[in-house]
Design a protein around this motif. Sequence first.
Motif, mmCIF file in Angstrom:
data_model
loop_
_atom_site.group_PDB
_atom_site.id
_atom_site.type_symbol
_atom_site.label_atom_id
_atom_site.label_comp_id
_atom_site.label_asym_id
_atom_site.label_seq_id
_atom_site.Cartn_x
_atom_site.Cartn_y
_atom_site.Cartn_z
ATOM 1 N N ALA A 1 0.842 -1.203 0.000
ATOM 2 C CA ALA A 1 0.000 0.000 0.000
ATOM 3 C C ALA A 1 0.875 1.250 0.000
ATOM 4 O O ALA A 1 2.077 1.196 -0.211
ATOM 5 N N GLY A 2 0.241 2.418 0.235
ATOM 6 C CA GLY A 2 0.967 3.676 0.228
ATOM 7 C C GLY A 2 0.067 4.826 0.598
ATOM 8 O O GLY A 2 -0.941 4.652 1.284
ATOM 9 N N LEU A 3 0.397 6.015 0.111
ATOM 10 C CA LEU A 3 -0.369 7.207 0.455
ATOM 11 C C LEU A 3 -1.819 7.122 -0.007
ATOM 12 O O LEU A 3 -2.724 7.610 0.670
ATOM 13 N N ARG A 4 -2.045 6.502 -1.163
ATOM 14 C CA ARG A 4 -3.421 6.428 -1.684
ATOM 15 C C ARG A 4 -4.358 5.701 -0.733
ATOM 16 O O ARG A 4 -5.520 6.057 -0.592
ATOM 17 N N SER A 5 -3.858 4.669 -0.101
ATOM 18 C CA SER A 5 -4.710 3.907 0.816
ATOM 19 C C SER A 5 -5.047 4.710 2.064
ATOM 20 O O SER A 5 -6.073 4.477 2.705
ATOM 21 N N GLN A 6 -4.216 5.664 2.419
ATOM 22 C CA GLN A 6 -4.439 6.465 3.614
ATOM 23 C C GLN A 6 -5.358 7.660 3.367
ATOM 24 O O GLN A 6 -6.001 8.156 4.295
ATOM 25 N N MET A 7 -5.430 8.115 2.115
ATOM 26 C CA MET A 7 -6.099 9.379 1.835
ATOM 27 C C MET A 7 -7.602 9.407 2.076
ATOM 28 O O MET A 7 -8.118 10.433 2.516
ATOM 29 N N PRO A 8 -8.368 8.332 1.803
ATOM 30 C CA PRO A 8 -9.814 8.428 2.058
ATOM 31 C C PRO A 8 -10.144 8.833 3.495
ATOM 32 O O PRO A 8 -10.961 9.733 3.726
ATOM 33 N N LEU A 9 -9.512 8.191 4.461
ATOM 34 C CA LEU A 9 -9.764 8.523 5.862
ATOM 35 C C LEU A 9 -9.141 9.865 6.227
ATOM 36 O O LEU A 9 -9.754 10.670 6.951
ATOM 37 N N LEU A 51 1.345 11.580 7.387
ATOM 38 C CA LEU A 51 1.242 10.392 6.543
ATOM 39 C C LEU A 51 2.631 9.832 6.267
ATOM 40 O O LEU A 51 3.499 10.546 5.765
ATOM 41 N N VAL A 52 2.830 8.582 6.603
ATOM 42 C CA VAL A 52 4.131 7.941 6.423
ATOM 43 C C VAL A 52 4.128 7.114 5.147
ATOM 44 O O VAL A 52 3.227 6.310 4.912
ATOM 45 N N LYS A 53 5.145 7.309 4.325
ATOM 46 C CA LYS A 53 5.283 6.567 3.068
ATOM 47 C C LYS A 53 6.616 5.827 3.062
ATOM 48 O O LYS A 53 7.678 6.435 3.148
#
Length: 308
Positions: free
Chosen positions: A61-69, A110-112
Amino acid sequence: MMTKRNKILITATMIVGAVVVLVVAGILFLSPSRSQQMKQQSTLAVNRSTTPVLFVHGWGAGLRSQMPLARKAIREGYAQKGLVVYVGPSGQIQMYGRLPVHPKKSPEILVKFPNAYIGEYKEAAALHKILILLKRNYHMTQYNAIGHSMGAYALTFQAEKYGNSNQLPRLNKLALIAGPFDGILNRHKWDQPLSGKLSRLWDDYPGQNRLLANGQPKIKHPEYRVLLRNRYRFPRQAKILNIFGQVNDGSDSDGTISVPSALSLGSILKKQVASYKVRGFSGQLAKHANLETKNTRVQETIMKFLWG
């Protein structure tokens, strides 16, 4: 011995990674009028309503998975834009964005990771470095965190190993989504490693494991034993929300993590922390990846836990 070609490839990867994160940070977190305000602040004042929140992704995963929340929390007035933290290929830490001196809401961090397939122990080591920098450079005194999948395990392992260190901010609340605390289902997916140490993490099978009367799993995989052995080090003031999914396909899992694996954390930390809560979700939106990205009920549950 590293060849000249390999050195060039590593350097190019680092440059491309940094550029990508800069672009993403600009799009997601910085308005044009603030794009020059990327200097580190001397102090970050925090309290219950403005505690910074770390977002930690898992395998593949990455930043995209975190962005909705992350976006939802901002839209609903709980959080505000903060930092994107990039972990380089050699473990170097770069932070893009800014943390306000006196935040009115919780700043998001956000950690990548450069390689989404590094595994939970390397993620935990990187998180430790990040937390030290956040306290040293921003004077961040406490934090909340949200971890999905291996990110959930990494946060738990890091807190057990280093959580009471004076070098770190104080852990307040931890929202864990579909954590592989006692193994990952071996379903031979395309991104599952077939050799090496990480391949051993895929050691669970549908219907094979179950929880005993004492809450411990019948089969205790190595990753569970690690957390069980170090449980007394976990910060006692912390509050935990443990979320699991069940897709109702007979596998007793979210398609990747079995329910017994996710719930085995209770036998490790329930008696070690100030508060321990469990929430389960079922159906198609309870699939492993969907829990974090598409399940609005999960998102609302986490926001209520962190800010309610």
